[in-house]
Every structure is written in structure tokens, then in C-alpha cells.
Design a protein around this motif. Structure first.
Motif, mmCIF file in Angstrom:
data_model
loop_
_atom_site.group_PDB
_atom_site.id
_atom_site.type_symbol
_atom_site.label_atom_id
_atom_site.label_comp_id
_atom_site.label_asym_id
_atom_site.label_seq_id
_atom_site.Cartn_x
_atom_site.Cartn_y
_atom_site.Cartn_z
ATOM 1 N N THR A 1 0.840 -1.195 0.000
ATOM 2 C CA THR A 1 0.000 0.000 0.000
ATOM 3 C C THR A 1 0.873 1.241 0.000
ATOM 4 O O THR A 1 1.896 1.283 0.703
ATOM 5 N N VAL A 2 0.468 2.233 -0.768
ATOM 6 C CA VAL A 2 1.185 3.506 -0.790
ATOM 7 C C VAL A 2 1.244 4.067 0.628
ATOM 8 O O VAL A 2 0.260 4.067 1.361
ATOM 9 N N GLY A 3 2.426 4.546 1.015
ATOM 10 C CA GLY A 3 2.626 5.086 2.344
ATOM 11 C C GLY A 3 3.330 4.128 3.286
ATOM 12 O O GLY A 3 3.832 4.552 4.335
ATOM 13 N N GLN A 4 3.372 2.838 2.935
ATOM 14 C CA GLN A 4 4.048 1.894 3.795
ATOM 15 C C GLN A 4 5.566 2.115 3.785
ATOM 16 O O GLN A 4 6.124 2.602 2.786
ATOM 17 N N ALA A 5 6.195 1.782 4.899
ATOM 18 C CA ALA A 5 7.645 1.899 4.993
ATOM 19 C C ALA A 5 8.322 0.847 4.124
ATOM 20 O O ALA A 5 7.800 -0.258 3.949
ATOM 21 N N ILE A 6 9.458 1.201 3.558
ATOM 22 C CA ILE A 6 10.328 0.253 2.861
ATOM 23 C C ILE A 6 11.476 -0.058 3.807
ATOM 24 O O ILE A 6 12.347 0.786 4.057
ATOM 25 N N GLU A 7 11.448 -1.250 4.354
ATOM 26 C CA GLU A 7 12.485 -1.662 5.311
ATOM 27 C C GLU A 7 13.613 -2.349 4.549
ATOM 28 O O GLU A 7 13.385 -3.347 3.864
ATOM 29 N N VAL A 8 14.786 -1.818 4.661
ATOM 30 C CA VAL A 8 15.952 -2.408 3.979
ATOM 31 C C VAL A 8 16.525 -3.523 4.862
ATOM 32 O O VAL A 8 17.051 -3.253 5.939
ATOM 33 N N LEU A 9 16.405 -4.752 4.410
ATOM 34 C CA LEU A 9 16.862 -5.905 5.167
ATOM 35 C C LEU A 9 18.335 -6.208 4.917
ATOM 36 O O LEU A 9 19.042 -6.654 5.800
ATOM 37 N N GLU A 10 18.756 -5.976 3.683
ATOM 38 C CA GLU A 10 20.174 -6.172 3.338
ATOM 39 C C GLU A 10 20.599 -5.091 2.371
ATOM 40 O O GLU A 10 19.828 -4.723 1.483
#
Length: 263
Positions: free
Chosen positions: A254-263
Motif C-alpha cells: 500500500t502507498v505510504g508503507q515503509a520500505i524496510e531495507v533488510l540487506e
């Protein structure tokens, strides 16, 4: 933290993008993304690289009805129940596989847009195209299920050109906001909502990015390709912008969700 700022899908390969507030991510890409493709009689695919007028086609498919709109054509809607569903050999680059025929009316409509005889194919519920390189099935997309770009990277390109280029020229599925320019090049795995994506390879670009999506014509001067060639050319002489993704699981973004960088 970076966020998902936009989602786009393209029901028919090479036609206008559809902006979404949320989308279901499946193995083959976004749900209903690139499920249709225009082909020549020999099965070779037709794109806006050679036929830029395709980008002025607005396509919508809800799983049951396909609607096509173009400024120079009478709008057409066809039910999936009317599709002939005959197997048709086709190919995307080096991948040979089978898709399904649709209707004579859809073929004729697309032929008028392109200006020569073509057919409109449907992938069906499940794509028969399996790519060993990435170990997954893929839609009619060029090579990967999904493409990620970032707002900052486009802004950087615009500082090096006339500043009028839009994200639609790069045809992403997912757009990251709140990042430095080209930081996506450093990502290897990210999570958006409950979906984990493998950042598999940078996306090499072609003349498609020089097409003005509103006019369906190539821009004068070869921009932004010329600018990108000055500072985004790889050792293989290809120009890169954006990252190809493979989803490790299914889910909704969904637009607005965080993009969590795992690696």
C-alpha cells in the motif's frame, strides 16, 4: 525510513500505466500487471519502442472485462468469456512460450492503433513463461516480475536535463520516496508491508525512456537517455536506472508503507 510513494501496473504491455493506492503482489508480479501483450502474426512482441502510440492506450482489466481507450479510437470493452483462448506461440526476447488468443474485435482495435496487423494475447490465469535465471514464472514483462525506481533518482536526472521528465517514462511498478538519489542500487532485500523482495539486478534502459507518455511520441534530443549515458553507464555500456525485483512471498502493498531495507 524510505516509503512506498507510488504503485503502477500496466494491464497491456507497453500501454499507459494505472496508478494504484494498493496492489496484490503475486509470484509473477502485481496482480493483473502485463497480462496482455500485442504481437505480430509471427508471435514477436510489439512495444512502444517502435510503436510509441501504444503509450496513449489506457487499458483496464478486472479479471473479467478488458477495456481499451485511445483518443483516436472508439472505446472497446470485451468480456473474458468471449476470448477464443486458442494457444498461440509467442516470445519475449529469448523466452519462447505459449499464450492465449482473445477476440477478433480486440485484434482489430489494436491493429488500428499500431497501423499494421497485430493480435492481442492473454497470459491466462497462470503464465507458462518460467525464467530459469530467476527461478520464477514471469508475466509479459521484459524479464523480471517487478521494477522499483525512486523519486530522488528521477529528480537527479531532471537536474541534468530540461527537468521535464516524468516517472511514467521509466515504467516502474513500485516507487520509493524519502531516499537519496540512487540509494536503491545498494539494496539487496527489502520488505514492504508483509512482502519481502529480492533486489535482483539493475534495470538496463532503452529508447523507451525517451517516449513522451502523454503524446505517444519520442522526445526530441534523445533525453533523458543522453544524460544517463554520461553518468549511469555500466562497464557493459548499458545505461541503468531502477532495480528489478522478485517477490519472495505473496501479499499486499500500500502507498505510504515503509520500505524496510533488510540487506
Amino acid at each position: 525510513m524510505p516509503t512506498l510513494s507510488a504503485i503502477y501496473r500496466y494491464p497491456v504491455k507497453s500501454t499507459a500505466g494505472e496508478s494504484l493506492s494498493s496492489a496484490r503482489v503475486l509470484e509473477e508480479g502485481l496482480e493483473q500487471d502485463r497480462r496482455f501483450m500485442v504481437v505480430k502474426p509471427d508471435g514477436s512482441f510489439v512495444t512502444a519502442r517502435k510503436y510509441p502510440a501504444l503509450q496513449r492506450v489506457v487499458a483496464r482489466f478486472d479479471g473479467e472485462r478488458l477495456s481499451l481507450i485511445h483518443d483516436d479510437q472508439v472505446a472497446l470493452t470485451e468480456s473474458r468469456q468471449a476470448f477464443a483462448l486458442e494457444r498461440f506461440d509467442t516470445r519475449v526476447w529469448a523466452d519462447d512460450f505459449c499464450a492465449l488468443t482473445t477476440t477478433i474485435r480486440l485484434d482489430a482495435w489494436m491493429s488500428r492503433v499500431v497501423g499494421e496487423p497485430v493480435s492481442l494475447l492473454w497470459l491466462g490465469e497462470r503464465s507458462s513463461r518460467y525464467r530459469d535465471l530467476i527461478e520464477t514464472r514471469v508475466s509479459f514483462a521484459d524479464g523480471y516480475p517487478l521494477l522499483l525506481t525512486s523519486e530522488a533518482s528521477l529528480a537527479d536526472v531532471n537536474t541534468r536535463t530540461d527537468g521535464s521528465h516524468v516517472m511514467a517514462q521509466f515504467r516502474p511498478n513500485l516507487v520509493a520516496g524519502g531516499t537519496p538519489a540512487f540509494v536503491e542500487d545498494e539494496w539487496r532485500r527489502v520488505r514492504i508491508g508483509d512482502v519481502v523482495f529480492r533486489v535482483d539486478a539493475p534495470c538496463s534502459r532503452c529508447v523507451m525512456i525517451t517516449v513522451d507518455p502523454e503524446r505517444g511520441e519520442r522526445r526530441a534530443g534523445g533525453e533523458p537517455m543522453r544524460a544517463l549515458m554520461r553518468y549511469r553507464k555500466g562497464a557493459d555500456n548499458n545505461v541503468y536506472f531502477g532495480q528489478n525485483l522478485v517477490a519472495e512471498n505473496c501479499g499486499e502493498v500500500t502507498v505510504g508503507q515503509a520500505i524496510e531495507v533488510l540487506e
